[in-house]
Design an enzyme around this catalytic site. Sequence first.
Site, PDB file in Angstrom:
ATOM      1  N   GLU B 210       0.840  -1.205   0.000  1.00  0.00           N
ATOM      2  CA  GLU B 210       0.000   0.000   0.000  1.00  0.00           C
ATOM      3  C   GLU B 210       0.870   1.249   0.000  1.00  0.00           C
ATOM      4  O   GLU B 210       0.375   2.358   0.133  1.00  0.00           O
ATOM      5  CB  GLU B 210      -0.912   0.003   1.235  1.00  0.00           C
ATOM      6  CG  GLU B 210      -2.156  -0.839   1.054  1.00  0.00           C
ATOM      7  CD  GLU B 210      -1.865  -2.279   0.689  1.00  0.00           C
ATOM      8  OE1 GLU B 210      -1.196  -2.968   1.479  1.00  0.00           O
ATOM      9  OE2 GLU B 210      -2.279  -2.720  -0.388  1.00  0.00           O
ATOM     10  N   ASN B 294      -0.607  -7.567  -3.985  1.00  0.00           N
ATOM     11  CA  ASN B 294      -1.306  -6.752  -4.974  1.00  0.00           C
ATOM     12  C   ASN B 294      -0.360  -5.795  -5.692  1.00  0.00           C
ATOM     13  O   ASN B 294       0.645  -5.384  -5.134  1.00  0.00           O
ATOM     14  CB  ASN B 294      -2.413  -5.940  -4.291  1.00  0.00           C
ATOM     15  CG  ASN B 294      -1.854  -4.976  -3.253  1.00  0.00           C
ATOM     16  OD1 ASN B 294      -1.451  -5.398  -2.191  1.00  0.00           O
ATOM     17  ND2 ASN B 294      -1.785  -3.696  -3.569  1.00  0.00           N
ATOM     18  N   ASP B 336      -7.062  -4.874  -4.765  1.00  0.00           N
ATOM     19  CA  ASP B 336      -6.194  -5.265  -3.655  1.00  0.00           C
ATOM     20  C   ASP B 336      -6.298  -6.755  -3.361  1.00  0.00           C
ATOM     21  O   ASP B 336      -6.210  -7.180  -2.218  1.00  0.00           O
ATOM     22  CB  ASP B 336      -6.522  -4.445  -2.385  1.00  0.00           C
ATOM     23  CG  ASP B 336      -5.525  -4.713  -1.253  1.00  0.00           C
ATOM     24  OD1 ASP B 336      -4.348  -4.961  -1.546  1.00  0.00           O
ATOM     25  OD2 ASP B 336      -5.937  -4.689  -0.074  1.00  0.00           O
TER      26      ASP B 336
END
Lengths: 174, 609
Positions: B210, B294, B336
């Site tokens: 992230e 991801n 994700d």
Amino acid sequence: MTGRSSLLAGLALALALTACRREERRFSEPQVLVARRERAVAPPSSEPVAAFVDNAWSVSEGQRLFGWYNCAGCHSLAGGGGMGPPLRDATWIYGGSPEEIHRTIVEGRPNGMPEFGSRVPDYQIWQLVAYVLSLSGRLRQDVEPGRPEAIALGQPPAMTYEKKPVPANKGTHP
Amino acid sequence: MRLLRKGIFMLCGVALACHRRPPPAPPAQAGSTVLRDARVHQAAPSRVNGEWTKVAGDDQNTRYSPLAQIDAGNVARLDVAWSFKTGIERGHEAAPLVVGSMLYIVTPFPNRVHAFDLTHPGAPPRWTYQPPNEPRAQGVACCDVVNRGAAYDEGRVFFNTLDDHTIALDAATGKELWNTKLGDVNRGETMTMAPLVVQGRVLVGNSGGELGVRGWLTALDAATGAIVWRAYSTGPDEDVLIGSEFQPFYPQDRGKDLGATSWPPERWKLGGGTVWGFVSYDPELDLIFYGTGNPGPWNGEQRTGANKWTSGIFARRPETGHAVWFYQYSPHDVFDYDGVNESVLVDVDTAAGLRRLLFHADRNGYLYVLDRATGEVLSATAFGHITTSHGVDTKTGLIAYVPEKEPHVGATVHDICPASPGAKDWQPMAWSPKTHLLYIPHNNLCQDEEGMEANYVAGTPYVGAAVKMRAGPGGKRGEFAAWDPLAAKQVWHIEEEFPVWSGALATASNLVFYGTMDGRFKAVDAQSGKLLWQHQLDSGVIGQPVAFRAPDGKEYVAVLSGVGGWAGVIVPAKLDASDPTGALGFLNAMRDLPSRTKAGGTLYVFGLP
């Protein structure tokens, strides 16, 4: 120190004037900001910071910057928190005065708040301060931002954004 | 997903033009037909001494204990034998390890390691090790400051710290043997996974998908801590350790430097594919298996292409790190859907002989059965509610996305199911060689999402999405399911109020253990799912339960309580639930959790009186 007391005085003045200024929503760029941009240097600490942050235009700019500099990624769009602590509540680890919030953003804090002083111009940091203050209902209601982008998301009742009541003297710092 | 289709088409074209190595011999039977008459191959029990020396119990990631003292007849009398408060009230996702007469745990940040002496009543602490650390790491941990456990090999305990160190300790004394820094918190890199030691190499990977972190798996020399090899998940073949041994099953994965060319120029450098799940090992094929995270940012408009080698699985040689095959569960993922969930290795007998399989329950909602020698998909069956795709074509290996569910900048897409944490997140499932069932702790969540442009600022989130999650169909946010992977169907399930974020444990007496986020630790019947026992703990359970035999000859079950993790961080971090998008959108689905449990951190060891 003197800067600090004049800042507090400014804040107090702003709060005192709040009642009689509700209808004048100030969307124009405040003079302080214009001056600061021209000089492109940090303001002397005696400038009326409170008047600067308590300004609808600053708050809405701050909201945009809160997304752009990824504050929102750690604190969430409306300040509910995530990787970083919530900014909507009454608890301040490092103090909730405009000056302390400014310092938090400029210098960073040890447990994971990055420093932004080297990558964000100072006038924008003050705009971020304005937005952060608005999250916990610390500004006059008429300068608070529109609903953050996220709120445009789906609207089943359970998911709507709850506006926090504005506590009378929340977070003021001795 | 027009762009994706086009992207894949182009890549295939490139692959065929420049890469003429013949594909592996086609299997005698294609698709799931091969599984129809398959029977689980009865392997010799790998562990008999009652230890639990790896987070998953074994290299195959079964989380199965051959112990059977605690059974359906006596489990009702199971009670706390001893407990230990870690003093750290954050999400405890780790599995305890038991080696000889010692029990080891590693805590969330600041990543303390405790060793307990099982030869004495009450298991007094033998030693504690506190690594030096950088407190800054806490701010770049996407999903609470968790740690998923330690590893043991030849007298050494290995673990990762949130601030990117792998550390080896003397298992007897707790003395630091080596400490190797592997990443940089200033770039948003952290480490949360449990290492696996294979052939004297400590395999570790990074977190930070992230934050625009580039994923890797690294092998360290267990004796010295020196880096032996590092395999990146994105970039040119040289960095990904793709060479002459690489034989992916599907044509879309063949071609030169796809880890760079399946991205807009240079984007692979911030592309994610972090390696924060569990690693499995097959000594006979001499392959390790692990998933990649991801692609970053979540906003897919900023990275057209298949985004290799993210959201997929690598098979590699443990000695050199060389890739042998890869399969991409979610090409160009935009939700994700990390591919990091564990692979459980099981062999079956078929008409055509022994077939080595791999079971994987992906974030994207499908339970995959792969041939782990080749990377061929034998079946992919929905085990959760899915609106983002129609299915997986086992011939081409491609998932068929639903274009309307792809988020775009400035538009809100509703009812994305599964939500970003997937139908199942990291919480590891168990496999019982007795019942031939998988026990899957998982989620039932959907979300609304709006795409936003992500701006890369090193050490800050690189996501580009506003998300709000909520319960999926039926209104329950979690489920614990028994799944028959060969028949590709659910056998029983238990609905849970909250996502089931703990690991599962299966034992030889046909008990299955798991915990709930509101702090109940449960034993259920492996055949029927009937609740046989439960115990209320001080805090929610998101740890991995294990079973072991202590020097007193008795079987015990151990688990860490301590709510947190992405799903539960609202409790220890006191997030403000009036902001639905908090905790990357998980907050909206977990508003009631603080009223149902409190922050904590306790090691519980249960035994019969």
